[in-house]
Design an enzyme around this catalytic site. Structure first.
Site, PDB file in Angstrom:
ATOM      1  CG  PHE A  61       3.731   2.261  -9.281  1.00 37.48           C
ATOM      2  CD1 PHE A  61       4.253   2.786  -8.115  1.00 37.48           C
ATOM      3  CD2 PHE A  61       3.247   0.960  -9.263  1.00 37.48           C
ATOM      4  CE1 PHE A  61       4.289   2.029  -6.945  1.00 37.48           C
ATOM      5  CE2 PHE A  61       3.284   0.191  -8.101  1.00 37.48           C
ATOM      6  CZ  PHE A  61       3.798   0.736  -6.937  1.00 37.48           C
TER       7      PHE A  61
ATOM      8  CG  ASP B 166       4.436  -2.622 -15.603  1.00 40.53           C
ATOM      9  OD1 ASP B 166       3.430  -3.349 -15.496  1.00 40.53           O
ATOM     10  OD2 ASP B 166       4.992  -2.092 -14.629  1.00 40.53           O
TER      11      ASP B 166
ATOM     12  CE  LYS C 214      -1.782  -3.536  -9.837  1.00 35.96           C
ATOM     13  NZ  LYS C 214      -2.066  -3.571  -8.392  1.00 35.96           N
TER      14      LYS C 214
END
Length: 434
Positions: free
Chosen positions: A156, A241, A270
């Site tokens: 993802f 990532d 985040k």
């Protein structure tokens, strides 16, 4: 609504109008696009690791906005720095820079151990950081000879079109086909498949050290180092990532720390802003940092003074309060406690990114049907009991709480978990008595 609000919360309530949770949800369905479904609750304020809903109910937040609220809610230092910066200089566009933007870039280069000549690009989210990384990969085209990007099954990387092309889940991808081309997904953890796919036509390999949306699944031992060797030999970029795993989430600044692997780029977001939107792409070394030149990418809000001030305050707090060690300690405590529960069949992750798989009550695997969404039912039971958790799969619970979570707070959930599984199984049985 709770009467124990802060003055700031009361000011917000006066602006939007006080209402019950039920009334807010009705207004939500009338006014907001339904891409998120129906919200589970209407939250009105937070403090530390706790939040309160519009009806005054308190919850222990064990999801942290999906690994975003690194320092919990309404952290006093982060709040004061944001307020001070906004009162000084809020937005200037990227025709200009600001001291906080430069200082944050320098700090990110320091904590990621980036070599000389490395650079930072600021965005507003993880998917935008990965869009920049997608463009970076395309620039490694070798005059058109390289056209392929490789990602992993289960990945993802976001929902904008480039990041979505890297994301593996068909339910996310298929409604928006055709996506940007040239992306190939290889089986997760299969080095033979990776060797077969990464070749002289490959621009880059994208991977997550721990796949969060897939159920908190770490890369197999040795995979990252071999991926680095394979990409280097093929002349492809290795782009890591760390949107969910970075900024202390696993007990180190990056999940790849200690691996000995130096990637070509790392994406972050985040937890970086402590709840304020910000993303970043760190490019390693002068050659990779020169791939994107003036005019080839941009953003209106990326790297604005308020977001970069929030990130600086977050990093300073993590560092000054020794939270990396705290995350390791509390994470080990949670994992050990989960492994002792008969309701838990497997525990994965690192630090305060934890995934665990469920059996039925008391470990009875036959208590619910194999295809039943036990984890989803546990999420509902947990909400009713005052805990916020997440189910990335039908048998998997994910925890990504604030990095300030205490052992005592974690233990309230761990003590309640067997009862939550029992309540979830009973609810499923009532729904489908067969």
């Amino acid at each position: 609504m709770s009467t124990s609000q802060t003055p700031e919360a009361r000011q917000v309530a006066e602006l939007v109008g006080a209402s019950t949770g039920e009334a807010w949800l009705a207004r939500y369905s009338d006014s907001l696009m339904g891409v998120f479904g129906t919200p589970q609750r209407v939250l009105v304020r937070g403090q530390g690791c706790y939040v309160w809903d519009a009806d005054g109910k308190q919850y222990l937040d064990l999801l942290g906005g999906i690994a975003v609220n690194a320092l919990g809610h309404a952290h006093p230092f982060v709040t004061s720095v944001i307020s001070s910066q906004l009162a000084t200089l809020g937005h200037v566009s990227n025709f200009f820079t600001s001291p906080t933007q430069v200082a944050l870039a320098e700090k990110l280069l320091e904590i990621t151990h980036a070599p000389a000549g490395s650079k930072v690009f600021f965005a507003n989210s993880g998917t935008e950081a990965n869009e920049a990384a997608f463009k970076l990969a395309r620039r490694n085209g070798d005059g058109g000879r390289r056209t392929k990007i490789v990602a992993l099954e289960g990945a993802f990387h976001g929902r904008t079109m480039g990041a979505l092309a890297l994301t593996a889940k068909k339910a996310y991808r298929e409604p928006f086909a055709p996506l940007p081309g040239g992306v190939v997904h290889v089986p997760f953890g299969d080095l033979d498949a990776l060797r077969a796919e990464v070749d002289e036509t490959t621009q880059a390999l994208f991977l997550e050290p721990i796949q969060g949306e897939a159920g908190v699944v770490p890369l197999p031992e040795g995979y990252l180092a071999e991926a680095r060797r394979i990409t280097r030999e093929a002349g492809a970029l290795l782009i890591v990532d760390e949107v969910q795993t970075g900024i202390g989430r696993t007990g180190s600044w990056l999940a790849i720390d200690g691996s000995g692997v130096v990637p070509d780029a790392v994406s972050l977001a985040k937890g970086l802003g402590g709840g304020f939107p910000i993303g970043a792409l760190v490019t390693f070394g002068p050659e990779n940092s020169a791939l994107l030149s003036a005019g080839q990418h941009g953003t209106t809000f990326g790297g604005n003074p308020v977001a970069t001030a929030a990130a600086l305050a977050t990093l300073h707090t993590i560092e000054s309060q020794g939270l990396l060690g705290h995350v390791r300690s509390v994470g080990e405590h949670i994992a050990a406690a989960l492994e002792r529960l008969p309701e838990v069949t497997e525990v994965r992750g690192r630090g305060l990114l934890v995934g665990f798989d469920l059996a039925g009550p008391g470990g009875d695997a036959t208590a619910v049907a194999d295809d039943a969404n036990l984890a989803g039912a546990v999420v509902n039971a947990a909400l009713s009991a005052g805990f916020i958790v997440n189910a990335p799969g039908p048998r998997t619970i994910r925890l990504a709480p604030p990095l300030i979570l205490t052992v005592e707070q974690a233990d309230t959930f761990l003590a309640a978990l067997p009862g939550l599984v029992e309540a979830a199984a009973a609810a499923l049985k009532q729904k489908d008595p067969s």
